[in-house]
Structure formats: structure tokens, C-alpha cells
Enzyme design. Sequence first.
Site, PDB file in Angstrom:
ATOM      1  N   LYS A  21       8.268  -3.283   3.160  1.00 32.74           N
ATOM      2  CA  LYS A  21       9.443  -3.868   2.503  1.00 32.74           C
ATOM      3  C   LYS A  21       9.210  -4.149   1.028  1.00 32.74           C
ATOM      4  O   LYS A  21      10.146  -4.263   0.257  1.00 32.74           O
ATOM      5  CB  LYS A  21       9.916  -5.126   3.243  1.00 32.74           C
ATOM      6  CG  LYS A  21       8.880  -6.215   3.407  1.00 32.74           C
ATOM      7  CD  LYS A  21       9.492  -7.429   4.116  1.00 32.74           C
ATOM      8  CE  LYS A  21       8.749  -7.842   5.355  1.00 32.74           C
ATOM      9  NZ  LYS A  21       7.336  -8.145   5.198  1.00 32.74           N
ATOM     10  N   LYS A  41       2.335   3.652   5.304  1.00 34.39           N
ATOM     11  CA  LYS A  41       3.310   2.972   6.170  1.00 34.39           C
ATOM     12  C   LYS A  41       4.532   2.512   5.362  1.00 34.39           C
ATOM     13  O   LYS A  41       4.443   2.317   4.148  1.00 34.39           O
ATOM     14  CB  LYS A  41       2.657   1.795   6.889  1.00 34.39           C
ATOM     15  CG  LYS A  41       2.510   0.557   6.070  1.00 34.39           C
ATOM     16  CD  LYS A  41       2.338  -0.656   6.979  1.00 34.39           C
ATOM     17  CE  LYS A  41       2.346  -1.901   6.113  1.00 34.39           C
ATOM     18  NZ  LYS A  41       2.716  -3.095   6.798  1.00 34.39           N
ATOM     19  N   LYS A  54      -3.368  -3.307  -0.996  1.00 30.07           N
ATOM     20  CA  LYS A  54      -2.503  -4.207  -1.769  1.00 30.07           C
ATOM     21  C   LYS A  54      -3.087  -4.516  -3.131  1.00 30.07           C
ATOM     22  O   LYS A  54      -2.350  -4.690  -4.101  1.00 30.07           O
ATOM     23  CB  LYS A  54      -2.237  -5.501  -0.993  1.00 30.07           C
ATOM     24  CG  LYS A  54      -1.257  -5.288   0.141  1.00 30.07           C
ATOM     25  CD  LYS A  54      -0.510  -6.541   0.516  1.00 30.07           C
ATOM     26  CE  LYS A  54       0.593  -6.199   1.504  1.00 30.07           C
ATOM     27  NZ  LYS A  54       1.243  -7.369   2.074  1.00 30.07           N
TER      28      LYS A  54
HETATM   29  N1  AQP Z   1       5.830   0.392   8.874  1.00 30.16           N
HETATM   30  C1  AQP Z   1       5.612  -0.361   9.941  1.00 30.16           C
HETATM   31  N2  AQP Z   1       5.561   0.197  11.167  1.00 30.16           N
HETATM   32  C2  AQP Z   1       5.347  -0.584  12.248  1.00 30.16           C
HETATM   33  N3  AQP Z   1       5.202  -1.915  12.219  1.00 30.16           N
HETATM   34  C3  AQP Z   1       5.239  -2.511  11.023  1.00 30.16           C
HETATM   35  N4  AQP Z   1       5.131  -3.795  10.641  1.00 30.16           N
HETATM   36  C4  AQP Z   1       5.264  -3.877   9.293  1.00 30.16           C
HETATM   37  N5  AQP Z   1       5.464  -2.645   8.786  1.00 30.16           N
HETATM   38  C5  AQP Z   1       5.454  -1.776   9.826  1.00 30.16           C
HETATM   39  C6  AQP Z   1       4.892  -4.909  11.554  1.00 30.16           C
HETATM   40  O1  AQP Z   1       5.853  -5.927  11.283  1.00 30.16           O
HETATM   41  C7  AQP Z   1       5.256  -7.191  11.528  1.00 30.16           C
HETATM   42  C8  AQP Z   1       5.540  -8.121  10.392  1.00 30.16           C
HETATM   43  O2  AQP Z   1       4.941  -7.589   9.217  1.00 30.16           O
HETATM   44  P1  AQP Z   1       4.789  -8.444   7.918  1.00 30.16           P
HETATM   45  O3  AQP Z   1       6.043  -8.425   7.180  1.00 30.16           O
HETATM   46  O4  AQP Z   1       4.303  -9.792   8.253  1.00 30.16           O
HETATM   47  O5  AQP Z   1       3.620  -7.785   7.137  1.00 30.16           O
HETATM   48  P2  AQP Z   1       3.325  -6.338   6.713  1.00 30.16           P
HETATM   49  O6  AQP Z   1       2.671  -5.602   7.833  1.00 30.16           O
HETATM   50  O7  AQP Z   1       2.561  -6.437   5.440  1.00 30.16           O
HETATM   51  O8  AQP Z   1       4.757  -5.701   6.498  1.00 30.16           O
HETATM   52  P3  AQP Z   1       5.321  -5.027   5.201  1.00 30.16           P
HETATM   53  O9  AQP Z   1       6.730  -4.601   5.440  1.00 30.16           O
HETATM   54  O10 AQP Z   1       4.376  -3.957   4.729  1.00 30.16           O
HETATM   55  O11 AQP Z   1       5.343  -6.238   4.218  1.00 30.16           O
HETATM   56  P4  AQP Z   1       4.860  -6.273   2.728  1.00 30.16           P
HETATM   57  O12 AQP Z   1       5.494  -5.099   2.072  1.00 30.16           O
HETATM   58  O13 AQP Z   1       5.371  -7.572   2.212  1.00 30.16           O
HETATM   59  O14 AQP Z   1       3.389  -6.208   2.771  1.00 30.16           O
HETATM   60  C9  AQP Z   1       3.774  -6.971  11.748  1.00 30.16           C
HETATM   61  O15 AQP Z   1       3.496  -7.076  13.124  1.00 30.16           O
HETATM   62  C10 AQP Z   1       3.551  -5.580  11.262  1.00 30.16           C
HETATM   63  O16 AQP Z   1       2.518  -4.949  11.983  1.00 30.16           O
END
Ligand code: AQP
Length: 335
Positions: free
Chosen positions: A203, A200, A118
Amino acid sequence: METQTENKKIVLSFVQSSGAPTIGNYFGAFKNWHDMAQENDCIFGVADLHAITVRNTPADLRRRSKEMYAWLLALGLDPEKNVIFMQSHVQEHALMAWILNCYTMFGEASRMTQFKDKSARHADNVNVGLFTYPILMAADILLYNADMVPVGDDQKQHLEIARDIAERFNGIYGDVLKVPAPYIGKKGARILSLQEPDKKMSKSDPNEKSFISLTDPDAVIAKKIKSAVTDSEACVRYGEGKDGINNLMALYACCTGLDYDAIERDFAGKGYGDFKAAVAEAVVAEISPVRSEYERIIADKAYIEQCMADGAEKARRIAARTARKVMKKIGFYQI
Ligand code: AQP
């Protein structure tokens, strides 16, 4: 849910309100949450405190937080049976995070790969919150005495540091904090970017073609899957060097329940065009009922706010009890 129901496990998970949820969130987290909520005492939170590690306009943060809360309701999670709340409504999270900062080593926090990823992506805003994010996450988990924390594969390292912090704290003060176990669902544990399938799906990825959001209309879903990066072999099989196809197979498996052998058999002799069309159809069939339910709920602000208020009250009761215990053990003067 004031105290743990007999024989039931306390399951806790959060999602950041950093945008509309993706099918990565849905398959990696939400579907498991829904299944686990049938048999356990569950606590689900919208992690809006985590969302400010990147810049948001105030109106966007407010809207996204409410929308993410509505998605949790749309999944069918029952706000009466479970605790569903907004993280910033319970001030003990910030308090506990500060305390746990003082029981976390700089070196161990520096090893977090999400921080490295990040901070590379947001090079203009590498704030200390991005660095201490896992410690706030440890606070989220440890405040509620969680037994199990269902997360996608990407969050495993953060869960490990939460366990290490809890063990360190308990080593000093006795058996105060419950050490949680990870729960990583087999399917959907890691859904990858459609454009860079070695990363991965996220969002907050600036490339909108890389993720499918649960709000995407059916035609947009089909278009994004059609333009997903694959390879030149033109053979639907799971294998090395085929990250793009592996990812689409994983998605198809999540939607249909088929295993990879069955998918390979069904698509033997067919090209990627046919496969992508089938994946798109399966993803649309899976998420469109949830999206309809979301649209119904998001229109009912009074219901959402009532659920938020009830959830915050239930969460606060549990969190305040743990925070009081922790402060007493450390030696804060109590009156
Ligand atoms: N690509 C993914 N595959 C499987 N699981 C995922 N999770 C997120 N992306 C994937 C799981 O969703 C839960 C909530 O995630 P989060 O939004 O709190 O944080 P994150 O992992 O940082 O998700 P993003 O989409 O990548 O958010 P941003 O872009 O804002 O950083 C978690 O259990 C995560 O494992």
C-alpha cells in the site's frame, strides 16, 4: 474475551495504518481473518505504532488509523465477539517491545529481509524503528498468548523471529510466553505488484499503478488491471517467467475459487485483453460490497470510537496480565 474460551484457539493479526488496504492485504490477510473469526477467539489490531517507521503528517496518521479500523469492521469482524483495537491505545506494546529488544540478538534482527527492502525504499529515513519493527511485532503477538497468527507470506520471517525470541525467553525463565504458530492461507498468500510482479503489492508503493486499493473506484480497478505488466506469449497459463500472468491468475483464483487448470481451460485461445477484463470484473464483484459497508461505517464516528474504546479495554486486560508476569519473572521490583 477475557480468557480463552474452552477449546478455541487464540488467533491474532495486525495491519499497519500506513494507507488504505490493498487487495494484497485483503486476500493475504483479511479474508482469512474473517474465516478464522467464525471458529476462534480473535484479536485484530490496527498497528499504528508500526506505521510511524515511515514519516506521516499527524493528520494523515490519525485519519488512516481510523479508516483502517473502519475497514476491519466493514469486513464483518464482530467487535463484540472479537477484540478489535488500536495498538497505541495499549501501552504494554511499547513496554514489551523494549523488554524483548534485550532478548533479541543484533545479528538475527539484521537478517530481516523487510528491513533491507524498506531501508532501500526509504533511504532518507532508515530509522532504528524500522530495524526493530519485528521486535515490536513479537511483542504484539506474545502479549496475547496467541496460538495462531495468520499472515501473508511476506511476514513469515517476522513470525519466525517472534518464535525464536519467545523460546529464548522461556529457556531462561521457564514456560512464560506462548510460542505461536504461523498460518499462511494457500491462496492470496502473496499478491504481487501489478507493475513489478517480482515484488509484493504494497500500500505504500509510490507507484499507484502497482497496487489496487480497496478504495479504488471500479473504473480505476479496471484501468490498473488493464495496464498490469504481462509477457509477450499471449497465452493464459501458469508458468515460469510469467510472473505478471501468474499474479493475475492468482487474483482471479482468489475471487472465483477456480483452480489454475480451470482458468487455463476457460481462457484457452483467448488473449490477455479478455483475461484482464474478466479479472477486473471478478475483483470489482469481490470488493465492492465490502467498500459499500466501509462507506456506511466510516460515516459513523461515534460507533467507531465506541468500538475502539471497548476493544482497547479488552486488549489492555490481557496485555497487562502478560506484561506483569514477564516483569515479575525478569526481576523488576514490584510493589
Ligand atoms: N501483497 C500481499 N500479499 C499477501 N498478503 C499481504 N499482506 C500485505 N501485503 C500482502 C498481509 O497483510 C497483512 C497486513 O499487512 P501490513 O499492512 O501490516 O504490513 P505489510 O505486510 O508491510 O503490508 P504493506 O501493504 O506492504 O504495507 P506497507 O506498504 O505499509 O509496508 C499482513 O498479514 C501481510 O502479510
